[in-house]
Structures are given as C-alpha cells and as structure tokens.
Design a protein around this motif. Structure first.
Motif, PDB file in Angstrom:
ATOM      1  N   LEU A 264       0.955  -1.263   0.106  1.00 25.46           N
ATOM      2  CA  LEU A 264       0.055   0.044  -0.051  1.00 25.46           C
ATOM      3  C   LEU A 264       0.825   1.195  -0.038  1.00 25.46           C
ATOM      4  CD1 LEU A 264      -2.739   1.355   0.053  1.00 25.46           C
ATOM      5  CD2 LEU A 264      -2.777   0.833   2.537  1.00 25.46           C
ATOM      6  N   ASP A 265       2.132   1.187   0.643  1.00 27.42           N
ATOM      7  CA  ASP A 265       3.036   2.363   0.561  1.00 27.42           C
ATOM      8  C   ASP A 265       3.347   2.694  -0.563  1.00 27.42           C
ATOM      9  OD1 ASP A 265       2.662   2.793   3.585  1.00 27.42           O
ATOM     10  OD2 ASP A 265       4.382   1.452   3.942  1.00 27.42           O
ATOM     11  N   TRP A 266       3.759   1.405  -1.435  1.00 29.29           N
ATOM     12  CA  TRP A 266       4.525   1.582  -2.743  1.00 29.29           C
ATOM     13  C   TRP A 266       3.214   1.994  -3.662  1.00 29.29           C
ATOM     14  CZ3 TRP A 266       2.652  -1.220  -7.219  1.00 29.29           C
ATOM     15  CH2 TRP A 266       3.508  -1.142  -8.357  1.00 29.29           C
ATOM     16  N   LEU A 267       1.893   1.772  -3.542  1.00 26.30           N
ATOM     17  CA  LEU A 267       0.709   2.393  -4.601  1.00 26.30           C
ATOM     18  C   LEU A 267       0.702   3.749  -4.282  1.00 26.30           C
ATOM     19  CD1 LEU A 267      -1.606  -0.572  -3.984  1.00 26.30           C
ATOM     20  CD2 LEU A 267      -0.481   0.120  -6.308  1.00 26.30           C
ATOM     21  N   GLU A 268       0.934   4.055  -2.940  1.00 26.43           N
ATOM     22  CA  GLU A 268       0.745   5.578  -2.626  1.00 26.43           C
ATOM     23  C   GLU A 268       1.883   6.216  -3.460  1.00 26.43           C
ATOM     24  OE1 GLU A 268       0.979   6.032   1.509  1.00 26.43           O
ATOM     25  OE2 GLU A 268      -1.293   6.137   1.764  1.00 26.43           O
ATOM     26  N   ASP A 269       3.120   5.863  -3.483  1.00 29.61           N
ATOM     27  CA  ASP A 269       4.252   6.509  -4.123  1.00 29.61           C
ATOM     28  C   ASP A 269       3.757   6.273  -5.697  1.00 29.61           C
ATOM     29  OD1 ASP A 269       5.418   6.916  -1.914  1.00 29.61           O
ATOM     30  OD2 ASP A 269       6.741   4.968  -2.043  1.00 29.61           O
ATOM     31  N   GLU A 270       3.296   5.362  -6.050  1.00 27.16           N
ATOM     32  CA  GLU A 270       2.902   5.315  -7.656  1.00 27.16           C
ATOM     33  C   GLU A 270       1.896   6.164  -7.949  1.00 27.16           C
ATOM     34  OE1 GLU A 270       4.084   3.040 -10.384  1.00 27.16           O
ATOM     35  OE2 GLU A 270       5.568   3.438  -8.958  1.00 27.16           O
ATOM     36  N   LEU A 278      -0.470   4.908 -13.006  1.00 26.53           N
ATOM     37  CA  LEU A 278      -1.563   5.197 -12.204  1.00 26.53           C
ATOM     38  C   LEU A 278      -1.461   6.506 -11.450  1.00 26.53           C
ATOM     39  CD1 LEU A 278      -1.667   1.980 -10.115  1.00 26.53           C
ATOM     40  CD2 LEU A 278      -3.127   2.592 -12.096  1.00 26.53           C
ATOM     41  N   TYR A 279      -0.765   7.548 -11.958  1.00 25.95           N
ATOM     42  CA  TYR A 279      -0.673   8.779 -11.541  1.00 25.95           C
ATOM     43  C   TYR A 279      -1.895   9.441 -11.175  1.00 25.95           C
ATOM     44  CZ  TYR A 279       0.982  13.659 -11.445  1.00 25.95           C
ATOM     45  OH  TYR A 279       1.341  14.843 -11.234  1.00 25.95           O
ATOM     46  N   GLN A 280      -2.160   9.790  -9.916  1.00 25.00           N
ATOM     47  CA  GLN A 280      -3.351  10.465  -9.450  1.00 25.00           C
ATOM     48  C   GLN A 280      -4.672   9.864 -10.015  1.00 25.00           C
ATOM     49  OE1 GLN A 280      -2.781  14.622 -10.581  1.00 25.00           O
ATOM     50  NE2 GLN A 280      -1.171  14.895  -9.045  1.00 25.00           N
ATOM     51  N   ASP A 281      -4.548   8.669 -10.370  1.00 29.27           N
ATOM     52  CA  ASP A 281      -5.846   7.851 -10.321  1.00 29.27           C
ATOM     53  C   ASP A 281      -6.138   6.618  -9.384  1.00 29.27           C
ATOM     54  OD1 ASP A 281      -5.887   8.916 -12.952  1.00 29.27           O
ATOM     55  OD2 ASP A 281      -4.524   7.317 -14.000  1.00 29.27           O
ATOM     56  N   LEU A 282      -5.602   7.058  -8.494  1.00 27.29           N
ATOM     57  CA  LEU A 282      -5.849   6.044  -7.262  1.00 27.29           C
ATOM     58  C   LEU A 282      -6.631   6.709  -6.247  1.00 27.29           C
ATOM     59  CD1 LEU A 282      -2.578   4.013  -6.538  1.00 27.29           C
ATOM     60  CD2 LEU A 282      -4.590   3.313  -7.839  1.00 27.29           C
ATOM     61  N   ASP A 283      -7.861   6.061  -5.744  1.00 25.71           N
ATOM     62  CA  ASP A 283      -8.532   6.439  -4.477  1.00 25.71           C
ATOM     63  C   ASP A 283      -8.115   5.727  -3.289  1.00 25.71           C
ATOM     64  OD1 ASP A 283     -10.253   7.473  -2.529  1.00 25.71           O
ATOM     65  OD2 ASP A 283     -12.211   7.050  -3.799  1.00 25.71           O
ATOM     66  N   LEU A 284      -7.158   6.440  -2.521  1.00 26.26           N
ATOM     67  CA  LEU A 284      -6.595   6.146  -1.428  1.00 26.26           C
ATOM     68  C   LEU A 284      -7.328   6.058  -0.057  1.00 26.26           C
ATOM     69  CD1 LEU A 284      -3.037   7.060  -2.542  1.00 26.26           C
ATOM     70  CD2 LEU A 284      -3.958   4.756  -2.313  1.00 26.26           C
ATOM     71  N   SER A 285      -8.424   6.465  -0.222  1.00 29.91           N
ATOM     72  CA  SER A 285      -9.296   6.565   0.998  1.00 29.91           C
ATOM     73  C   SER A 285     -10.170   5.224   0.796  1.00 29.91           C
ATOM     74  CB  SER A 285     -10.388   7.976   0.960  1.00 29.91           C
ATOM     75  OG  SER A 285     -11.245   7.857  -0.088  1.00 29.91           O
ATOM     76  N   GLU A 286     -10.300   4.600  -0.406  1.00 30.99           N
ATOM     77  CA  GLU A 286     -10.955   3.463  -0.375  1.00 30.99           C
ATOM     78  C   GLU A 286     -10.019   2.061  -0.483  1.00 30.99           C
ATOM     79  OE1 GLU A 286     -13.740   3.488   0.575  1.00 30.99           O
ATOM     80  OE2 GLU A 286     -14.635   5.300   0.033  1.00 30.99           O
TER      81      GLU A 286
END
Length: 414
Positions: A264-270, A278-286
């Motif tokens: 999850l830390d890595w995905l936040e970095d991505e 995935l630049y700025q395409d993730l909803d990290l609140s879900e």
C-alpha cells in the motif's frame, strides 16, 4: 470519497442522508437541482400503482391498515439517464399506529430489491433523502407501504419529488465506479497486468488499462495468495476485480501482513509518481486487504491498518481464534462446506465484534473457495469501496439476498 453511513438507525433501517429542513417543513434543495419527477395525487395515483386499501384526494394518497393485506403504492420506473445527485423528498403523516406497526418508504434500482429510506411508527411533515451515487443514470422506483391492522390507522403521502443535477458528471465525486448490472460478468474495463511490480518488483499489479478515464479514481485491493501459490494461480480472479475498476496488487503471501502494508505504501508512491500509469488515479481513501488461506491469516495480522475500509478472508481462519481482535472495519468471511479450515473460520466469526458477513459455500473445498466466492467479493468491494449502498440489502443483508442460496449465510453487528 463521500461516504453513505450505512449504519442502522433506530427501528433498524438504513438512514440515507436526510437533507436540511426549512421553516414549516419546507425542503431546502440545491439551486442547481432540476425536478425529474413529481406527483401530488391530485388526479389519482398518476404513475403509481396501489395494492390494498388506498384512496386519493386533495390530501394526497392515503393508505389504510387492514387485517387482510398491507397497503402500498409503488411508482413506475423513473428514468434517471443523464442525471446525478439524486434527492427524493415527500410529505407524510402517520396516524393511529400502535406499537409494532410501521410505515416504510423505500427505493429500488433497475428492478432490484427495495432499500428502506425510513421505517417509523410516527412521523408528520416533510422528509428528504439524498440517494447514493449508484442510482445515477439508472431506473428508480419508489414504494410507500403501511403495516397496520385497522382501517383507522393510516399513512398519507403527498408531494413526491425526485430532484437531480442535469447531465452526467464527467468527474464523478470521489471516483465512483461505472455501474454494472451483473457482478458475475467482467466489468467495463479492459485490464493490464504488470508481473514485475511492487516494492521488490516481484508482485503483480492488475489494473484498468484506461485508469482515470472520465475522472474516475480507482479503489485499491491488496490480495494475498494461499501458501504454496502465487498471483498467477489467481489470475482470472485478479482480472475480474480489476475489470470492475479496482486496482489490485498481489504477491506471494506470508502469515505476517507486513508485505500488504508495504504494498500500500508503494501504491501511494505510484499515485504520486508522474511517470506511473496510475498517476493521480487511485482513491487511497478506499482500500481493502484480503486473501486466501495464508493470505487471510496475513490480512488478520494487519487488519488494524488505519487506511483500510474493509477486509476479506477466504478459507483462512486464524489458528488461535484471536485474528478478529485486529479488525476495525466490516469484514467478509468465505468458507466451504468441504474445507478443512472452515472450523477455524467459524471460531473467528464467533469472536468477531465488527460487522461481518459469512458464507459457507456449498460443494466447496479449500482450493475452490476463492474461485467459487469471487463474485461475492466483487459485490462486497463495490459496496464497501465504491459506495454502492443498494448492495447492502440486495446482495447481503436480507433473507433473500443474491448470494444467500450459495451456502449457509450468517451475519451480525450491522
């Protein structure tokens, strides 16, 4: 993402965002709202159909109790194509109801089961409810019903309005996923797989090929395979979840869930790296963690991770029964009637204090539990990560739920 609470109100029904009331019970609606549908019953029932004792007049539609059958009125489908931000409002007055008797206002999407807006014994005046984004662009039906035994016990309904925002929203608030009609089929997205992803470049990243299209932000699901297996053994399931709009990461699991937190830390970095797909395409609140067998045990280990919204546990009960102690959010348990791990899962269910739904699938052993339960997981993720609140009753929390005929279903703490 904005959240529909999904918590049980008094009298055990779902409360869906009651809007602000103005003076004398008038409804305050956004200035940009357009009226999609209205009915004041001045010329009869209009598009509503009635069952039981119902009459209309200048007062609206009046339902009277009966020992023979409970009265109700149900609208024809209301077409919400091109609309979002839907609000349902009406006035109602209940009279003479005794203890244990109620009236219910409810809505249905695309012909599915009805979800209560309110279910009360006494109420007078105006009410307004903002519906979840899952109704946008779909067919809506409304139903008002009365459970009472005497003709002197009544419910009067008037001034039914459905307001919405004109036009589809090109940037859905919070990244709500495109709706689907069938979770057993692939979702609307083509899928891309990177088999050398993650913190150690030994995991699989499975994601919508056109991630971010139309402003969608994609929820995250980190999946742990069972012992002796790897992401390739779950490829069809990883693809299924990604086709529905989830960004899925998986690598060889361990009984410690630290690798999930690292992922999850890595995905936040991505999400923050400008050259990432995935630049700025993730909803990290879900975010959800889940896994099969040992992957489920690892999920228990880190279930208190504060960024989680839910966890998924398939054929993997904790060895000591203490795994549920780490749970902080609603959990999905799936077992099999021919699975050696089901006894441990049943013990975990007994020890679970958060909202939990558990299905022991028929004709299912340890290996097949994920494959046989993959569509349940799809619907669960769409409920808890994509805010499709209608799935609460339609798919899970009712005696006639979509998945109730697949095995032995239990749930509690909702």
């Amino acid at each position: 993402m904005s959240r529909i609470s999904g918590r049980l109100r008094k009298f055990g029904v779902v409360a869906i965002g009651i809007m602000t009331m103005g003076a004398a019970g008038a409804i305050t609606t956004p200035a940009s709202a357009a009226t999609v549908y209205s009915e004041d019953f001045s010329n009869g029932l209009g598009s509503f159909t009635a069952s039981g004792s119902v009459r209309t007049g200048t007062y609206g539609a009046r339902l009277s109790g009966s020992l023979l059958s409970d009265p109700s009125i149900t609208s024809a489908p209301i077409d919400l194509a091109g609309y979002s931000g839907v609000t349902v409002s009406y006035t109602r007055a209940a009279s003479g109801l005794d203890a244990g008797e109620t009236f219910t206002a409810a809505y249905s999407v695309d012909g599915g089961s009805f979800t209560p807006l309110e279910s009360l014994r006494t109420a007078t005046g105006a009410a307004s409810f903002r519906l979840p984004a899952s109704v946008d662009g779909r067919d809506l039906r409304l139903r008002f019903s009365l459970d009472a035994s005497s003709a002197l016990e009544t419910l009067t309904v008037d001034n039914v309005l459905v307001d919405a925002t004109n036009g589809g929203d090109p940037d859905p608030p919070g990244g709500s996923l495109p709706p689907v009609s069938d979770v057993t089929r692939p979702g609307p997205y083509a899928v891309t797989i990177n088999q050398s992803a993650g913190p150690g470049r030994d995991g699989w990243l499975v994601y919508p090929t056109n991630a971010g299209q139309n402003g969608v932000d994609h929820p995250v699901f980190v999946w742990g395979p069972g012992a002796g297996s790897d992401p390739a053994d779950y490829e069809d399931m990883l693809r299924q979840w990604a086709s529905h709009g989830f960004v899925v990461y998986s690598e060889v699991s361990s009984s410690s869930g630290d690798y999930m937190v690292d992922a999850l830390d890595w995905l936040e970095d991505e999400n923050a790296r400008s050259s990432s797909p995935l630049y700025q395409d993730l909803d990290l609140s879900e975010v959800a963690f889940g896994g099969h067998s040992r992957g489920s045990i690892g999920t228990f280990d880190v279930a208190n991770e504060p960024r989680l919204e839910t966890t998924v546990h398939v054929a993997g009960g904790s060895f000591d029964g203490n795994g549920p102690d780490n749970l902080r959010n609603p959990a999905l348990y799936i077992g099999g009637d021919d699975d050696f791990a089901t006894g441990n899962v049943e013990r975990d269910y007994g020890n679970t204090d958060v909202p939990v739904w558990f299905n022991i699938l028929d004709n299912t052993d340890h290996i097949m539990a994920t494959r046989n339960g993959q569509h349940i997981i799809t619907a669960w993720l769409r409920w808890h990560l994509a805010d499709e609140e209608f799935r609460r009753t339609e798919n899970f929390l009712s005696r006639t739920c979509t998945f109730c005929n697949l095995g032995d279903v239990q749930y509690k703490n909702w």
